[in-house]
Enzyme design. Structure first.
Site, PDB file in Angstrom:
ATOM      1  NE  ARG A 126      -0.664   0.511   4.953  1.00 28.11           N
ATOM      2  CZ  ARG A 126      -1.297   0.461   6.118  1.00 28.11           C
ATOM      3  NH1 ARG A 126      -2.519  -0.043   6.188  1.00 28.11           N
ATOM      4  NH2 ARG A 126      -0.735   0.906   7.223  1.00 28.11           N
ATOM      5  CD  GLU A 165      -2.294   4.133   9.799  1.00 24.72           C
ATOM      6  OE1 GLU A 165      -2.659   3.760  10.924  1.00 24.72           O
ATOM      7  OE2 GLU A 165      -1.645   3.388   9.025  1.00 24.72           O
ATOM      8  CD  GLU A 323      -6.587   2.516  11.320  1.00 28.51           C
ATOM      9  OE1 GLU A 323      -5.665   1.781  11.730  1.00 28.51           O
ATOM     10  OE2 GLU A 323      -6.650   2.937  10.151  1.00 28.51           O
ATOM     11  CD1 TRP A 331       0.268  -4.292  12.780  1.00 32.09           C
ATOM     12  CD2 TRP A 331       1.997  -3.658  14.039  1.00 32.09           C
ATOM     13  NE1 TRP A 331      -0.210  -3.400  13.720  1.00 32.09           N
ATOM     14  CE2 TRP A 331       0.829  -2.984  14.501  1.00 32.09           C
ATOM     15  CE3 TRP A 331       3.212  -3.411  14.681  1.00 32.09           C
ATOM     16  CZ2 TRP A 331       0.849  -2.098  15.569  1.00 32.09           C
ATOM     17  CZ3 TRP A 331       3.228  -2.525  15.753  1.00 32.09           C
ATOM     18  CH2 TRP A 331       2.063  -1.886  16.181  1.00 32.09           C
ATOM     19  CD  GLU A 371      -3.738  -4.134   7.618  1.00 37.05           C
ATOM     20  OE1 GLU A 371      -3.205  -3.429   8.489  1.00 37.05           O
ATOM     21  OE2 GLU A 371      -4.618  -3.707   6.846  1.00 37.05           O
ATOM     22  CE  LYS A 372      -3.717 -14.986   5.426  1.00 44.90           C
ATOM     23  NZ  LYS A 372      -2.728 -14.141   4.724  1.00 44.90           N
ATOM     24  CG  HIS A 374      -5.111  -5.863  12.521  1.00 53.83           C
ATOM     25  ND1 HIS A 374      -6.195  -5.418  13.245  1.00 53.83           N
ATOM     26  CD2 HIS A 374      -4.127  -4.940  12.695  1.00 53.83           C
ATOM     27  CE1 HIS A 374      -5.876  -4.268  13.837  1.00 53.83           C
ATOM     28  NE2 HIS A 374      -4.635  -3.965  13.524  1.00 53.83           N
TER      29      HIS A 374
END
Length: 679
Positions: A126, A165, A323, A331, A371-372, A374
């Protein structure tokens, strides 16, 4: 004047108010494009069950909304926004620009950012864009306008969420576009190349420039790059992202003049790339993201600091937690699961310190992608899970806390924090190259937290006259006017505590000559000949008890009195901690890092001298903060981070349970209580 040379008290009078959401905002990032229709339909039903009233939509959806250049697919987002609105859920609609789609990077690879050694940062993750790229900016503004015009009148739209961000993964770009933008920034800052040469000290190492065209970003070099060049590149990078935000905001304001605009900051001890104090005036509401570190046993103290910092950036106004996580993240080295009690404490810990919104990444845990693992409000296990039950419980608590909305936090203690000082203090070629600005900040903040203090974390330009105690951790870089403001505050009655490696350089990273601590020598009444950094884990005992770690100095008294001296080592007998009366106040100096117990004692002396008391008597590990409403109402937040029940003196009505409190409030181990006092 650049954005970095700001006055943190200046505010944009055209700013809009809080997004149109009833009560405290509650929700998270919602990514319906990842799910089939039947799941989307379940989502809105579960949101209603959980009490969700605001979700961020479209953050990473550019490739779904514009699958090919100039061809838009709005249907799925139309349906999602209609469905949300029908269930009373508002949208913080994103500009969808946080990651350019593959067709764009394929067609225009020149928009990709580069590392200091020239490595291109390719697509596949990203934020694969150079914020300085005119091509990227053109496409991003075009996408922003398309979304704004499409949804300008949609009743679900409550807030614009610009990008995501900003500067998180691509803050420092060293591409040719960045080089051109950096040169333009430098020319605007200095005017002439002669002024740049003077500021950068280019007489050293034959670095004198004859034109701005010769200047580059601080790319990888054979040896240490000019430190002022590095410092200015930090400033430029923050300002360049802010310029990007302003361009996006201008489009949104033109198309939807009544809709507030924000972006999510990262006001934590781990994010140093953007100077959020210089950004604050451009935000209609301040929003931030925060994640705790699993292997930090005192992560709740770091959370408290980050929330206080966010409130400082917001100049005391209510702010949004955009968030955080319901449970584990993906992470860290070891991604620890949170208990439901910790999730509630984390959430209300932010509310206690001024947040009027509690949001998560994300609503539903992804089945694919990076991010699965997370956590989310709806986990892989679905609604029949501890996490979703905690999500529902938190929603109920936030509805009960509706009276708190709009109230603020009052503090008599300030901690001075500066991104420029952070950048400068951690450059290379220093007395200790393992120096960490956040570590020094947290040593002092921890002592204040353990003393039960409510603390405002403020920029050096903030108005200091209302504070009785002011703590200044390692303000290595300081401007003359900010040093004077601290001296004036001490003279007017404040107790000012300054720690080592402060006042050393000016805004150009040039050493203030004549002895350390430079800008603060007269205020503190001392003069240091040389720094005496301790080696590794070395420490030395102090007279009067305790020890000094990490740092020492060869210091002489010039008006100050000794509070602690070195009891051993090469500096035995020399002062390590000093105090000087100043007008109606005093200036204290920590010439070392005292051990935790000694620091706690010294900070206690400063607070006692300043006449500052804790919000309430509480056992260690129990956090007590009070919010104040404009109508005179007060709300006492008690967060029990311990494994034992705690009893706190309080009177009123406990809002979460509705129970009456008379005299004593018992807060169960790991739980939270909020008392509307006097009710």
């Amino acid at each position: 004047m650049t954005a970095s040379e700001h006055d943190a008290t200046t505010r944009d009078t055209t700013r809009l108010g809080w997004p149109a959401v009833h009560g405290l905002a509650y929700g998270g990032d919602y990514n319906p494009e990842q799910w089939p229709q039947d799941v989307r339909e379940e989502d809105v039903a579960l949101m209603r069950q959980a009490g969700v009233n605001l979700v961020s939509v479209g953050i990473f959806s550019w490739a779904m909304l514009e699958p090919r250049e100039g061809e838009y697919d709005w249907g799925w987002l139309d349906d999602v926004l209609d469905r949300l609105h029908a269930q009373g859920v508002s949208a913080a609609l994103a500009t969808a620009t946080a990651s350019p789609p593959p067709w764009l990077t394929h067609r225009h690879p020149e928009i990709l950012p580069q590392d200091a050694d020239g490595t291109i940062l390719w697509p596949g993750a990203r934020q694969a864009y150079s914020v300085s790229s005119p091509v990227f900016r053109e496409y991003a503004l075009r996408m922003t306008r398309a979304i704004a015009e499409r949804y300008a009148q949609h009743p679900a739209l409550a807030l614009w969420h610009v990008d995501n961000e900003l500067g998180c993964h691509n803050a420092h770009d060293f591409s040719d576009d960045a080089a051109a933008a950096f040169r333009a920034w430098l020319q605007a800052r200095y005017g002439t190349v002669e002024e740049l040469n003077a500021a950068w000290g280019t007489a050293f190492w034959s670095q004198r420039y004859s034109s701005f065209e010769e200047v580059l970003p601080p790319r990888r070099a054979p040896m240490f790059v000019n430190p002022t060049q590095q410092l200015d590149f930090h400033r430029y990078s923050s300002d360049e992202f802010l310029a990007y935000f302003r361009e996006m905001k201008a489009v949104l304001r033109e198309v939807t003049p009544g809709v507030p605009v924000t972006t999510n900051f990262m006001c934590t001890t781990r994010s140093k790339t953007m100077d959020y104090f210089s950004w604050a005036a451009e935000m209609d509401v301040i929003a931030t993201d925060h994640y705790t570190i699993a292997d930090d046993d005192e992560r709740h103290i770091e959370l408290a600091f980050s929330a206080d910092l966010t409130r400082g950036v917001a100049a005391g106004r209510p702010w949004m937690l955009m968030e955080h996580s319901t449970s584990a993240v993906n992470w860290q080295l070891h991604n620890r699961t949170k208990s439901p009690q910790e999730m509630l404490r984390d959430s209300l810990g932010h509310v206690a310190r001024g947040a009027d919104a509690v949001m998560f990444f994300q609503w539903r845990q992804s089945a694919a992608g990076a991010e699965k693992y997370h956590s989310a409000m709806v986990p892989h296990a679905g609604p029949d899970s501890d996490v979703f039950r905690a999500t529902v419980r938190l929603g109920e608590a936030l509805r009960a806390l509706e009276p708190v909305q709009g109230s603020t936090v009052d503090a008599h203690v300030a901690l001075v924090f500066d991104y420029e000082a952070w950048w400068a203090s951690e450059l290379d070629s220093h007395p200790r190259n393992d120096f960490s600005y956040p570590e020094e900040v947290m040593h002092l903040y921890r002592a204040l937290w353990l003393a039960g203090m409510t603390v405002d974390v403020v920029h050096p330009s903030a108005e200091l006259s209302g504070y009785r105690a002011i703590v200044v951790p390692s303000l290595y870089l300081v401007r003359d006017e900010h040093a004077q403001a601290l001296a004036d505050a001490a003279g007017a009655g404040a107790s000012v505590l300054i720690s080592f490696f402060s006042g050393i350089v000016d805004e150009h990273d040039a050493v203030r000559l004549g002895g350390y601590p430079g800008a603060f020598r007269e205020l503190l009444g001392i003069r240091t000949e040389e720094f005496w950094p301790l080696q590794g884990a070395e420490f030395h005992a102090l007279h009067g008890g305790g020890r000094g770690e990490f740092w020492a100095e060869n210091t002489h008294l010039e008006g100050a009195a000794e509070v602690r001296t070195w009891a051993e080592g090469p500096l035995a007998g020399r002062p390590a901690v000093t105090r000087r009366p100043v007008g109606q106040g005093a200036a204290w100096y920590l010439g070392t890092r005292p051990d935790a117990e000694t620091l706690q004692s010294l900070v206690g002396r400063v607070l006692d001298e300043a006449g500052v008391a804790a919000e309430a008597e509480a056992p260690e590990g129990v956090d007590v903060v009070r919010r104040h409403g404009e109508d005179g109402a007060t709300y006492l937040f008690v967060l029990n981070h311990t494994a034992q029940d705690a009893v706190i003196g309080a009177d009123g009505r406990e809002l979460i349970t509705g129970a009456e409190v008379a005299g004593d409030l018992t807060v169960r181990a790991g739980e939270v209580a909020v008392v509307a006092e006097g009710c």
